[in-house]
Scaffold this motif. Structure first.
Motif, short mmCIF file in Angstrom:
data_model
loop_
_atom_site.label_atom_id
_atom_site.label_comp_id
_atom_site.label_asym_id
_atom_site.label_seq_id
_atom_site.Cartn_x
_atom_site.Cartn_y
_atom_site.Cartn_z
N ALA A 52 0.83 -1.21 0.00
CA ALA A 52 0.00 0.00 0.00
C ALA A 52 0.86 1.26 0.00
CB ALA A 52 -0.93 -0.01 1.21
N LYS A 53 1.94 1.25 0.77
CA LYS A 53 2.80 2.43 0.87
C LYS A 53 3.44 2.79 -0.47
CE LYS A 53 6.53 4.48 3.50
NZ LYS A 53 6.86 4.71 4.88
N TYR A 54 3.84 1.79 -1.23
CA TYR A 54 4.56 2.05 -2.47
C TYR A 54 3.72 1.91 -3.72
CZ TYR A 54 8.46 2.13 0.70
OH TYR A 54 9.29 2.45 1.75
N ALA A 55 2.42 1.70 -3.56
CA ALA A 55 1.53 1.55 -4.71
C ALA A 55 1.61 2.78 -5.61
CB ALA A 55 0.10 1.34 -4.24
N GLY A 56 1.81 2.54 -6.87
CA GLY A 56 1.84 3.63 -7.84
C GLY A 56 3.16 4.37 -7.92
N GLN A 57 4.11 4.05 -7.05
CA GLN A 57 5.42 4.70 -7.11
C GLN A 57 6.13 4.25 -8.39
OE1 GLN A 57 7.95 4.79 -3.59
NE2 GLN A 57 9.68 4.15 -4.83
N GLU A 58 6.82 5.17 -9.02
CA GLU A 58 7.57 4.82 -10.22
C GLU A 58 8.59 3.74 -9.88
OE1 GLU A 58 10.53 7.00 -13.36
OE2 GLU A 58 9.01 8.21 -12.36
N ASP A 59 8.63 2.70 -10.65
CA ASP A 59 9.54 1.56 -10.48
C ASP A 59 9.45 0.97 -9.06
OD1 ASP A 59 11.38 -0.39 -11.26
OD2 ASP A 59 13.09 0.83 -10.66
N GLU A 60 8.23 0.77 -8.59
CA GLU A 60 8.06 0.23 -7.24
C GLU A 60 8.70 -1.14 -7.09
OE1 GLU A 60 3.96 -0.93 -5.94
OE2 GLU A 60 3.41 -0.43 -7.99
N VAL A 61 8.67 -1.97 -8.12
CA VAL A 61 9.28 -3.30 -8.04
C VAL A 61 10.79 -3.17 -7.89
CG1 VAL A 61 9.73 -5.44 -9.29
CG2 VAL A 61 7.41 -4.50 -9.23
N GLN A 78 12.16 2.59 14.18
CA GLN A 78 13.55 2.53 14.61
C GLN A 78 14.24 1.20 14.31
OE1 GLN A 78 13.68 3.64 18.71
NE2 GLN A 78 13.20 5.77 18.30
N ILE A 79 13.49 0.15 14.11
CA ILE A 79 14.11 -1.15 13.86
C ILE A 79 14.51 -1.23 12.39
CG2 ILE A 79 13.77 -3.65 13.87
CD1 ILE A 79 11.74 -3.22 16.13
N PRO A 80 15.81 -1.36 12.11
CA PRO A 80 16.26 -1.42 10.72
C PRO A 80 15.99 -2.77 10.09
CG PRO A 80 18.12 -1.68 12.18
CD PRO A 80 16.92 -1.41 13.06
N MET A 81 15.88 -2.77 8.78
CA MET A 81 15.81 -4.03 8.04
C MET A 81 17.23 -4.29 7.55
SD MET A 81 13.48 -5.14 4.83
CE MET A 81 14.26 -6.05 3.52
N PRO A 82 17.82 -5.40 7.99
CA PRO A 82 19.20 -5.67 7.56
C PRO A 82 19.25 -6.05 6.09
CG PRO A 82 18.34 -7.52 8.83
CD PRO A 82 17.30 -6.43 8.89
N PRO A 83 20.40 -5.86 5.47
CA PRO A 83 20.55 -6.29 4.08
C PRO A 83 20.40 -7.80 3.97
CG PRO A 83 22.49 -5.07 4.83
CD PRO A 83 21.60 -5.25 6.00
N ASN A 84 19.83 -8.24 2.88
CA ASN A 84 19.65 -9.68 2.63
C ASN A 84 20.53 -10.08 1.46
OD1 ASN A 84 17.31 -10.46 4.46
ND2 ASN A 84 16.58 -8.59 3.50
N VAL A 85 21.83 -10.17 1.73
CA VAL A 85 22.80 -10.42 0.68
C VAL A 85 22.69 -11.82 0.10
CG1 VAL A 85 24.41 -8.66 1.49
CG2 VAL A 85 24.57 -10.99 2.38
N ASN A 86 22.07 -12.73 0.82
CA ASN A 86 21.93 -14.10 0.33
C ASN A 86 20.71 -14.29 -0.57
OD1 ASN A 86 24.26 -14.99 1.62
ND2 ASN A 86 23.15 -15.34 3.52
N VAL A 87 19.88 -13.28 -0.70
CA VAL A 87 18.72 -13.35 -1.60
C VAL A 87 19.21 -13.02 -3.00
CG1 VAL A 87 16.47 -12.34 -2.15
CG2 VAL A 87 17.12 -12.70 0.24
N SER A 88 18.94 -13.90 -3.94
CA SER A 88 19.39 -13.65 -5.32
C SER A 88 18.63 -12.47 -5.91
CB SER A 88 19.15 -14.89 -6.18
OG SER A 88 17.76 -15.07 -6.43
N ASP A 89 19.21 -11.88 -6.94
CA ASP A 89 18.54 -10.77 -7.63
C ASP A 89 17.19 -11.20 -8.18
OD1 ASP A 89 20.72 -9.14 -7.07
OD2 ASP A 89 21.58 -9.31 -9.08
N ASP A 90 17.12 -12.42 -8.75
CA ASP A 90 15.85 -12.92 -9.28
C ASP A 90 14.82 -13.10 -8.18
OD1 ASP A 90 16.79 -12.97 -11.90
OD2 ASP A 90 17.31 -15.10 -11.84
N ASP A 91 15.24 -13.65 -7.03
CA ASP A 91 14.31 -13.82 -5.91
C ASP A 91 13.84 -12.46 -5.38
OD1 ASP A 91 14.45 -16.57 -6.09
OD2 ASP A 91 15.39 -16.86 -4.12
N ALA A 92 14.75 -11.50 -5.27
CA ALA A 92 14.38 -10.18 -4.77
C ALA A 92 13.35 -9.53 -5.69
CB ALA A 92 15.61 -9.29 -4.64
N LYS A 93 13.56 -9.65 -6.99
CA LYS A 93 12.61 -9.07 -7.94
C LYS A 93 11.27 -9.79 -7.86
CE LYS A 93 11.76 -7.92 -12.71
NZ LYS A 93 12.06 -8.19 -14.10
#
Length: 103
Positions: A52-61, A78-93
């Motif tokens: 909902a927050k990013y709906a309609g944002q340019e290049d939201e994906v 305040q709670i950060p989301m850590p990087p997920n370096v083990n997630v492949s680019d294809d999986d992230a997309k």
């Protein structure tokens, strides 16, 4: 027996093509569900809130995929989301595309 081989062939063809379809199972495989649920806030926001927050944002994906891979700080509190370096680019997309469907 033919049916079994046909299924194996079809699955192999999809993998060879690099096709990834996101789903709750892919989110679980990549450990997203340790902090996120579809409908409710856990540690991080619900996937539906993100959609909902990013709906309609340019290049939201692309934006969400970059946040999945690189993490973020201060967007949802305040709670950060850590990087997920083990997630492949294809999986992230694929995960980002799936999240955007949950609006």
């Amino acid at each position: 027996m033919k049916t079994a081989w046909l299924g194996v062939f079809a699955a192999s063809a999809l993998l060879a093509a690099g096709f990834v379809q996101a789903s709750p199972e892919l989110a679980a495989k990549n450990n997203c569900v340790a902090c996120h649920q579809i409908d409710a806030k856990l540690v991080g926001p619900a996937f539906k809130e993100v959609a909902a927050k990013y709906a309609g944002q340019e290049d939201e994906v692309g934006y969400l995929a970059s946040k999945i891979k690189g993490g973020s700080t201060g967007v949802w509190g305040q709670i950060p989301m850590p990087p997920n370096v083990n997630v492949s680019d294809d999986d992230a997309k694929a995960l980002a595309e799936w999240i955007t469907t949950l609006k």
